[in-house]
Motif scaffolding. Structure first.
Motif, PDB file in Angstrom:
ATOM      1  N   ARG A 105      -4.402   4.162   7.507  1.00 45.27           N
ATOM      2  CA  ARG A 105      -3.452   3.511   7.055  1.00 45.27           C
ATOM      3  C   ARG A 105      -3.896   1.819   6.959  1.00 45.27           C
ATOM      4  O   ARG A 105      -4.783   1.469   7.641  1.00 45.27           O
ATOM      5  CB  ARG A 105      -2.160   3.246   7.858  1.00 45.27           C
ATOM      6  CG  ARG A 105      -1.383   4.627   7.824  1.00 45.27           C
ATOM      7  CD  ARG A 105      -0.278   4.384   8.668  1.00 45.27           C
ATOM      8  NE  ARG A 105       0.594   5.874   8.972  1.00 45.27           N
ATOM      9  CZ  ARG A 105       1.549   6.163   9.764  1.00 45.27           C
ATOM     10  NH1 ARG A 105       2.069   5.129  10.330  1.00 45.27           N
ATOM     11  NH2 ARG A 105       2.018   7.153   9.552  1.00 45.27           N
ATOM     12  N   VAL A 106      -2.961   1.410   5.834  1.00 47.50           N
ATOM     13  CA  VAL A 106      -3.460  -0.154   5.773  1.00 47.50           C
ATOM     14  C   VAL A 106      -2.032  -0.872   5.845  1.00 47.50           C
ATOM     15  O   VAL A 106      -1.145  -0.360   5.342  1.00 47.50           O
ATOM     16  CB  VAL A 106      -3.997  -0.518   4.152  1.00 47.50           C
ATOM     17  CG1 VAL A 106      -3.935  -1.798   3.992  1.00 47.50           C
ATOM     18  CG2 VAL A 106      -5.555   0.334   3.963  1.00 47.50           C
ATOM     19  N   PHE A 107      -2.306  -2.038   6.531  1.00 44.41           N
ATOM     20  CA  PHE A 107      -1.180  -3.025   6.559  1.00 44.41           C
ATOM     21  C   PHE A 107      -1.634  -4.369   5.942  1.00 44.41           C
ATOM     22  O   PHE A 107      -2.579  -4.879   6.283  1.00 44.41           O
ATOM     23  CB  PHE A 107      -0.815  -3.205   7.918  1.00 44.41           C
ATOM     24  CG  PHE A 107       0.159  -4.446   8.602  1.00 44.41           C
ATOM     25  CD1 PHE A 107       1.541  -4.165   8.372  1.00 44.41           C
ATOM     26  CD2 PHE A 107      -0.570  -5.540   8.668  1.00 44.41           C
ATOM     27  CE1 PHE A 107       2.278  -5.603   8.505  1.00 44.41           C
ATOM     28  CE2 PHE A 107       0.108  -6.875   8.825  1.00 44.41           C
ATOM     29  CZ  PHE A 107       1.618  -6.824   8.912  1.00 44.41           C
ATOM     30  N   ILE A 108      -0.526  -4.948   5.257  1.00 41.21           N
ATOM     31  CA  ILE A 108      -0.955  -6.281   4.727  1.00 41.21           C
ATOM     32  C   ILE A 108       0.445  -7.089   4.803  1.00 41.21           C
ATOM     33  O   ILE A 108       1.418  -6.665   4.308  1.00 41.21           O
ATOM     34  CB  ILE A 108      -1.265  -6.060   3.178  1.00 41.21           C
ATOM     35  CG1 ILE A 108      -2.636  -5.374   3.086  1.00 41.21           C
ATOM     36  CG2 ILE A 108      -1.166  -7.646   2.553  1.00 41.21           C
ATOM     37  CD1 ILE A 108      -3.088  -5.315   1.555  1.00 41.21           C
ATOM     38  N   TYR A 109       0.421  -8.154   5.320  1.00 42.04           N
ATOM     39  CA  TYR A 109       1.367  -9.366   5.296  1.00 42.04           C
ATOM     40  C   TYR A 109       1.014 -10.360   4.461  1.00 42.04           C
ATOM     41  O   TYR A 109       0.011 -11.052   4.943  1.00 42.04           O
ATOM     42  CB  TYR A 109       1.773  -9.632   6.777  1.00 42.04           C
ATOM     43  CG  TYR A 109       2.518 -10.747   6.621  1.00 42.04           C
ATOM     44  CD1 TYR A 109       3.774 -10.934   6.301  1.00 42.04           C
ATOM     45  CD2 TYR A 109       2.080 -11.971   7.406  1.00 42.04           C
ATOM     46  CE1 TYR A 109       4.735 -12.100   6.204  1.00 42.04           C
ATOM     47  CE2 TYR A 109       3.059 -13.162   7.527  1.00 42.04           C
ATOM     48  CZ  TYR A 109       4.305 -13.251   6.844  1.00 42.04           C
ATOM     49  OH  TYR A 109       5.010 -14.460   6.955  1.00 42.04           O
ATOM     50  N   ASP A 110       1.679 -10.780   3.256  1.00 40.45           N
ATOM     51  CA  ASP A 110       1.145 -11.756   2.486  1.00 40.45           C
ATOM     52  C   ASP A 110       1.683 -12.981   2.297  1.00 40.45           C
ATOM     53  O   ASP A 110       1.829 -13.909   1.625  1.00 40.45           O
ATOM     54  CB  ASP A 110       1.324 -11.248   1.097  1.00 40.45           C
ATOM     55  CG  ASP A 110       2.376 -10.822   0.515  1.00 40.45           C
ATOM     56  OD1 ASP A 110       3.604 -10.978   1.167  1.00 40.45           O
ATOM     57  OD2 ASP A 110       2.632 -10.370  -0.652  1.00 40.45           O
ATOM     58  N   GLY A 111       2.794 -13.098   3.580  1.00 36.14           N
ATOM     59  CA  GLY A 111       3.681 -14.488   3.582  1.00 36.14           C
ATOM     60  C   GLY A 111       5.075 -14.063   2.915  1.00 36.14           C
ATOM     61  O   GLY A 111       6.071 -15.093   3.244  1.00 36.14           O
ATOM     62  N   LYS A 112       5.313 -13.157   2.179  1.00 35.21           N
ATOM     63  CA  LYS A 112       6.407 -12.856   1.504  1.00 35.21           C
ATOM     64  C   LYS A 112       7.008 -11.480   1.949  1.00 35.21           C
ATOM     65  O   LYS A 112       8.199 -11.010   1.867  1.00 35.21           O
ATOM     66  CB  LYS A 112       6.628 -13.108   0.223  1.00 35.21           C
ATOM     67  CG  LYS A 112       6.229 -14.591  -0.323  1.00 35.21           C
ATOM     68  CD  LYS A 112       6.272 -14.749  -1.922  1.00 35.21           C
ATOM     69  CE  LYS A 112       5.796 -16.234  -2.231  1.00 35.21           C
ATOM     70  NZ  LYS A 112       5.852 -16.231  -3.658  1.00 35.21           N
ATOM     71  N   ASP A 118       0.107   4.439   3.637  1.00 30.01           N
ATOM     72  CA  ASP A 118      -0.302   5.852   4.148  1.00 30.01           C
ATOM     73  C   ASP A 118      -1.506   6.417   3.242  1.00 30.01           C
ATOM     74  O   ASP A 118      -0.903   7.345   2.263  1.00 30.01           O
ATOM     75  CB  ASP A 118       0.687   6.711   4.694  1.00 30.01           C
ATOM     76  CG  ASP A 118       0.330   7.700   5.389  1.00 30.01           C
ATOM     77  OD1 ASP A 118      -0.815   8.233   5.336  1.00 30.01           O
ATOM     78  OD2 ASP A 118       1.190   8.096   6.527  1.00 30.01           O
ATOM     79  N   LEU A 119      -2.675   6.194   3.421  1.00 35.74           N
ATOM     80  CA  LEU A 119      -3.592   6.608   2.670  1.00 35.74           C
ATOM     81  C   LEU A 119      -3.845   8.255   2.543  1.00 35.74           C
ATOM     82  O   LEU A 119      -4.091   8.921   1.765  1.00 35.74           O
ATOM     83  CB  LEU A 119      -5.023   5.836   2.829  1.00 35.74           C
ATOM     84  CG  LEU A 119      -4.926   4.584   2.786  1.00 35.74           C
ATOM     85  CD1 LEU A 119      -6.425   4.029   2.593  1.00 35.74           C
ATOM     86  CD2 LEU A 119      -4.292   4.075   1.518  1.00 35.74           C
TER      87      LEU A 119
END
Length: 264
Positions: A105-112, A118-119
């Protein structure tokens, strides 16, 4: 500990001891006012040094090797392993890629927004988020009930979060973790015992962390070792921008979470 923590629940997407999630929580709990923890000076000083050091880093990366005990209804304990590559850029960016026995899995928080991909299943989900990392930690706990260890390490005030429910703290001695000489610290809470290995010297980084859940049969543990710390990283352009792979399907955020434990 406040929460150790919901954001790392997404950053690492790892299982946490159930008692830990209940005792910690994203916001301060509606419970009797906690007493001042009984911390030996030999434990308080390394913790303060670690927290001050982390607070002063505007960005950092590390690798987390995680071992989680899962206790099944028949009493059998099975260990699950995962590796997380994590990057944080304060006040409003975070990234993690978690690969292990049971997920990719990948998690990204971009400020918004917060995106979880889930790959393994070829799906991803997005939800709106506040403009800071700390506020996003709280939002994920309040709105989605996500609780898991270690987010407090990246919180704006790590020690306030880490020590919130602590009763006692001591220094066991100088012991090794990932090849580094560390102050080995031991803390107690109502439902948990936990240990932190803090590197000695000018870079007081956390090197190992262990939680023992005293309310589950067999006293299962959650263990993390930290390697590859970089406190002045060169972060690749686009690291905090999610681009779905060809064929990936977007789904709603809540169903994404409902397909996995909320402490993952």
């Amino acid at each position: 500990m406040r929460n150790l923590c919901c954001l790392f629940g997404l950053l690492l997407l790892l299982a946490a001891p159930a008692a830990f999630a209940a005792e910690a929580g994203g916001q301060p709990q509606a419970a009797p006012e906690a007493k001042t923890p009984d911390l030996a000076p030999e434990a308080a000083a390394p913790m303060a040094a670690m927290c001050d050091y982390l607070k002063a880093r505007p960005s950092f990366t590390f690798t987390a090797e995680v071992e989680t005990d899962k206790v099944y209804p028949n009493g059998q304990t099975i260990q699950v392993s995962r590796t997380a590559k994590v990057a944080v850029k304060r006040p409003d960016k975070a990234y993690s890629h978690v690969v292990g026995d049971d997920r990719d899995r990948v998690f990204i928080y971009d400020g918004k927004t917060v995106t979880v991909a889930d790959l393994d299943r070829g799906v991803y989900a997005v939800t709106d988020a506040p403009p800071t990392l700390d506020a996003t930690i709280d939002m994920l706990e309040e709105k989605y009930g996500l609780s898991a260890p270690l987010g407090d390490v990246i919180y704006g005030d790590p020690c306030a979060a880490l020590l919130e429910h602590v009763r006692t703290g001591d220094c066991v001695g100088t012991h090794q973790a990932v090849g580094k000489a560390c102050d080995h610290l031991a803390f107690t809470q109502k439902a948990l015992d936990w240990q932190m290995w803090v590197e000695k010297g000018k870079t007081p980084l956390p090197r190992k962390f262990v939680i023992t859940d005293k309310e589950i049969m067999g006293w299962p543990q959650y263990q993390v070792t930290f390697t590859d710390w970089d406190v002045a990283p060169h972060l690749a352009a686009g690291l905090f921008t999610f681009k779905p792979l060809e064929g990936m399907r977007r789904i709603d955020f809540l169903p994404m979470l409902e397909n996995s434990d909320k402490t993952k």
